[in-house]
Motif scaffolding. Structure first.
Motif, PDB file in Angstrom:
ATOM      1  N   GLU A  28       0.819  -1.214   0.000  1.00 35.86           N
ATOM      2  CA  GLU A  28       0.000   0.000   0.000  1.00 35.86           C
ATOM      3  C   GLU A  28       0.855   1.268   0.000  1.00 35.86           C
ATOM      4  O   GLU A  28       0.319   2.369   0.088  1.00 35.86           O
ATOM      5  N   LEU A  29       2.173   1.106  -0.108  1.00 38.25           N
ATOM      6  CA  LEU A  29       3.101   2.232  -0.055  1.00 38.25           C
ATOM      7  C   LEU A  29       3.775   2.423  -1.406  1.00 38.25           C
ATOM      8  O   LEU A  29       3.967   1.471  -2.164  1.00 38.25           O
ATOM      9  N   SER A  30       4.131   3.660  -1.710  1.00 42.61           N
ATOM     10  CA  SER A  30       4.900   3.939  -2.923  1.00 42.61           C
ATOM     11  C   SER A  30       6.339   3.486  -2.730  1.00 42.61           C
ATOM     12  O   SER A  30       6.778   3.174  -1.620  1.00 42.61           O
ATOM     13  N   GLY A  31       7.121   3.482  -3.814  1.00 45.96           N
ATOM     14  CA  GLY A  31       8.526   3.092  -3.711  1.00 45.96           C
ATOM     15  C   GLY A  31       9.294   3.987  -2.768  1.00 45.96           C
ATOM     16  O   GLY A  31      10.099   3.511  -1.953  1.00 45.96           O
ATOM     17  N   GLY A  32       9.061   5.286  -2.849  1.00 46.01           N
ATOM     18  CA  GLY A  32       9.737   6.218  -1.949  1.00 46.01           C
ATOM     19  C   GLY A  32       9.349   6.016  -0.505  1.00 46.01           C
ATOM     20  O   GLY A  32      10.191   6.106   0.400  1.00 46.01           O
ATOM     21  N   ASP A  37      23.097  -0.534   0.400  1.00 49.76           N
ATOM     22  CA  ASP A  37      23.501  -1.240  -0.817  1.00 49.76           C
ATOM     23  C   ASP A  37      22.583  -0.831  -1.964  1.00 49.76           C
ATOM     24  O   ASP A  37      21.419  -1.231  -2.014  1.00 49.76           O
ATOM     25  N   GLU A  38      23.080   0.005  -2.868  1.00 55.60           N
ATOM     26  CA  GLU A  38      22.313   0.533  -3.995  1.00 55.60           C
ATOM     27  C   GLU A  38      20.948   1.057  -3.539  1.00 55.60           C
ATOM     28  O   GLU A  38      19.901   0.661  -4.076  1.00 55.60           O
ATOM     29  N   PRO A  39      20.909   1.962  -2.553  1.00 50.99           N
ATOM     30  CA  PRO A  39      19.625   2.368  -1.966  1.00 50.99           C
ATOM     31  C   PRO A  39      18.705   3.121  -2.917  1.00 50.99           C
ATOM     32  O   PRO A  39      17.490   3.142  -2.715  1.00 50.99           O
ATOM     33  N   SER A  40      19.270   3.732  -3.969  1.00 49.66           N
ATOM     34  CA  SER A  40      18.438   4.472  -4.917  1.00 49.66           C
ATOM     35  C   SER A  40      18.165   3.680  -6.192  1.00 49.66           C
ATOM     36  O   SER A  40      17.531   4.192  -7.119  1.00 49.66           O
ATOM     37  N   ALA A  74      12.566  11.542  -8.789  1.00 51.18           N
ATOM     38  CA  ALA A  74      12.073  12.363  -7.685  1.00 51.18           C
ATOM     39  C   ALA A  74      12.373  11.705  -6.343  1.00 51.18           C
ATOM     40  O   ALA A  74      12.829  12.365  -5.398  1.00 51.18           O
ATOM     41  N   ASN A  75      12.146  10.395  -6.255  1.00 49.21           N
ATOM     42  CA  ASN A  75      12.403   9.689  -5.006  1.00 49.21           C
ATOM     43  C   ASN A  75      13.892   9.526  -4.740  1.00 49.21           C
ATOM     44  O   ASN A  75      14.320   9.469  -3.588  1.00 49.21           O
ATOM     45  N   LYS A  76      14.710   9.451  -5.813  1.00 49.15           N
ATOM     46  CA  LYS A  76      16.156   9.432  -5.628  1.00 49.15           C
ATOM     47  C   LYS A  76      16.622  10.709  -4.944  1.00 49.15           C
ATOM     48  O   LYS A  76      17.398  10.685  -3.991  1.00 49.15           O
ATOM     49  N   ARG A  77      16.149  11.848  -5.446  1.00 49.41           N
ATOM     50  CA  ARG A  77      16.550  13.137  -4.860  1.00 49.41           C
ATOM     51  C   ARG A  77      16.098  13.232  -3.414  1.00 49.41           C
ATOM     52  O   ARG A  77      16.826  13.747  -2.549  1.00 49.41           O
ATOM     53  N   GLU A  78      14.910  12.711  -3.126  1.00 50.95           N
ATOM     54  CA  GLU A  78      14.399  12.724  -1.755  1.00 50.95           C
ATOM     55  C   GLU A  78      15.271  11.864  -0.847  1.00 50.95           C
ATOM     56  O   GLU A  78      15.575  12.240   0.290  1.00 50.95           O
ATOM     57  N   LYS A  90      25.982   8.139  -9.747  1.00 50.33           N
ATOM     58  CA  LYS A  90      26.985   9.192  -9.613  1.00 50.33           C
ATOM     59  C   LYS A  90      26.465  10.378  -8.804  1.00 50.33           C
ATOM     60  O   LYS A  90      27.214  11.010  -8.050  1.00 50.33           O
ATOM     61  N   GLU A  91      25.184  10.683  -8.958  1.00 46.84           N
ATOM     62  CA  GLU A  91      24.609  11.805  -8.209  1.00 46.84           C
ATOM     63  C   GLU A  91      24.601  11.513  -6.715  1.00 46.84           C
ATOM     64  O   GLU A  91      24.912  12.379  -5.903  1.00 46.84           O
ATOM     65  N   LEU A  92      24.246  10.284  -6.353  1.00 46.83           N
ATOM     66  CA  LEU A  92      24.268   9.906  -4.945  1.00 46.83           C
ATOM     67  C   LEU A  92      25.691   9.926  -4.407  1.00 46.83           C
ATOM     68  O   LEU A  92      25.952  10.438  -3.323  1.00 46.83           O
ATOM     69  N   ALA A  93      26.633   9.398  -5.169  1.00 51.24           N
ATOM     70  CA  ALA A  93      28.028   9.398  -4.727  1.00 51.24           C
ATOM     71  C   ALA A  93      28.541  10.816  -4.521  1.00 51.24           C
ATOM     72  O   ALA A  93      29.358  11.070  -3.620  1.00 51.24           O
ATOM     73  N   SER A  94      28.023  11.753  -5.314  1.00 47.49           N
ATOM     74  CA  SER A  94      28.537  13.128  -5.254  1.00 47.49           C
ATOM     75  C   SER A  94      28.195  13.844  -3.958  1.00 47.49           C
ATOM     76  O   SER A  94      28.831  14.843  -3.617  1.00 47.49           O
ATOM     77  N   ILE A  95      27.200  13.359  -3.208  1.00 46.69           N
ATOM     78  CA  ILE A  95      26.861  14.009  -1.934  1.00 46.69           C
ATOM     79  C   ILE A  95      27.776  13.538  -0.806  1.00 46.69           C
ATOM     80  O   ILE A  95      27.736  14.091   0.297  1.00 46.69           O
ATOM     81  N   SER A  96      28.602  12.534  -1.090  1.00 47.32           N
ATOM     82  CA  SER A  96      29.427  11.928  -0.044  1.00 47.32           C
ATOM     83  C   SER A  96      30.603  12.815   0.322  1.00 47.32           C
ATOM     84  O   SER A  96      31.045  13.664  -0.452  1.00 47.32           O
ATOM     85  N   ASP A  97      31.123  12.586   1.522  1.00 48.45           N
ATOM     86  CA  ASP A  97      32.365  13.244   1.923  1.00 48.45           C
ATOM     87  C   ASP A  97      33.559  12.645   1.185  1.00 48.45           C
ATOM     88  O   ASP A  97      34.525  13.339   0.890  1.00 48.45           O
ATOM     89  N   ARG A  98      33.476  11.342   0.922  1.00 51.86           N
ATOM     90  CA  ARG A  98      34.548  10.643   0.206  1.00 51.86           C
ATOM     91  C   ARG A  98      33.951   9.644  -0.767  1.00 51.86           C
ATOM     92  O   ARG A  98      32.897   9.068  -0.498  1.00 51.86           O
ATOM     93  N   ILE A  99      34.652   9.458  -1.877  1.00 52.38           N
ATOM     94  CA  ILE A  99      34.292   8.429  -2.845  1.00 52.38           C
ATOM     95  C   ILE A  99      35.455   7.455  -2.950  1.00 52.38           C
ATOM     96  O   ILE A  99      36.581   7.847  -3.274  1.00 52.38           O
ATOM     97  N   VAL A 100      35.190   6.198  -2.652  1.00 50.17           N
ATOM     98  CA  VAL A 100      36.197   5.137  -2.701  1.00 50.17           C
ATOM     99  C   VAL A 100      35.898   4.261  -3.906  1.00 50.17           C
ATOM    100  O   VAL A 100      34.783   3.758  -4.051  1.00 50.17           O
ATOM    101  N   THR A 101      36.880   4.100  -4.767  1.00 50.64           N
ATOM    102  CA  THR A 101      36.710   3.280  -5.965  1.00 50.64           C
ATOM    103  C   THR A 101      37.410   1.939  -5.783  1.00 50.64           C
ATOM    104  O   THR A 101      38.582   1.895  -5.402  1.00 50.64           O
TER     105      THR A 101
END
Length: 219
Positions: free
Chosen positions: A137-141, A162-165, A171-175, A198-209
């Motif tokens: 009964e809930l949306s994906g977000g 783990d791949e939360p978005s 719209a729900n990714k940005r949220e 990449k957008e989600l990674a960009s909000i991080s303090d660090r990106i580890v490859t």
């Protein structure tokens, strides 16, 4: 806060992790990126104690987690680590509130106190009017916010995502991105994210490859 020391992990002849070292400070958001098969999720599962390395150590707030006996390790995981998965992993027969309560029930916490905490979390996440709804009964977000509330239920030392978005629309990714930043800012929450976003990674303090089972960059 989290120290990953010389982690090796193989599956049969496949050497997935080859001496990984990583330090994460309290209150950091760290994203782990890399191609499929590079070892990202395996590393996250080892940090989360869902899998054990062939060699090496993981210390969380000074506790050598793989030195713990199985029951103590399960108790430590429940109280100190929160998980957010790509497909939410909510129990379909339970309401949003009941899903959030699961970690507290496993820990044997007082039901009334735990329920108050779960309701507070759901309200803070904008789900005050959705507590009695079941996942279908809930949306994906909304389902992902329930999963975030469940991850926060025990006020863990670290949240592992783990791949939360991965299953969300734009719209729900940005949220979700805003929500993860808010958790860090409001609670000084430590968050480790495995992502191809990449957008989600960009909000991080660090990106580890990770490349070929090793950390190739940490920036």
């Amino acid at each position: 806060m989290i120290d990953v020391q010389n982690i090796h992990k193989s599956f049969d002849a496949l050497h997935v992790l080859r001496g990984v070292n990583l330090h994460v400070n309290k209150g950091e958001i760290v994203s782990i990126i890399g191609k499929s098969g590079a070892g990202k999720t395996t590393l996250l599962q080892i940090i989360g104690t869902l899998d054990k390395p062939d060699s090496g150590k993981v210390l969380i707030n000074g506790t050598d987690v793989f030195a713990l006996k199985d029951k103590d390790l399960a108790r430590f995981r429940n109280r100190h680590i929160g998980f957010i998965f790509q497909f939410h992993q909510l129990l379909p027969e339970f309401t949003a509130l009941e899903n959030v309560l699961i970690p507290a029930m496993i820990a044997g916490e007082d039901s009334a106190t735990a329920t108050d905490r779960a309701k507070q979390l759901l309200t803070e996440l904008g789900l005050a009017d959705r507590m009695t709804h079941k996942p279908n009964e809930l949306s994906g977000g909304e389902k992902q916010r329930v999963a975030v509330a469940r991850a926060m239920m025990m006020a863990p030392d670290v949240i592992l995502a783990d791949e939360p978005s991965g299953s969300l629309d734009e719209a729900n990714k940005r949220e979700l991105h805003k929500l993860l930043l808010d958790l860090r800012n409001r609670y000084n929450q430590t968050i480790i994210i495995v992502t191809h976003d990449k957008e989600l990674a960009s909000i991080s303090d660090r990106i580890v490859t990770i490349k070929d089972g090793q950390i190739s960059t940490d920036e």
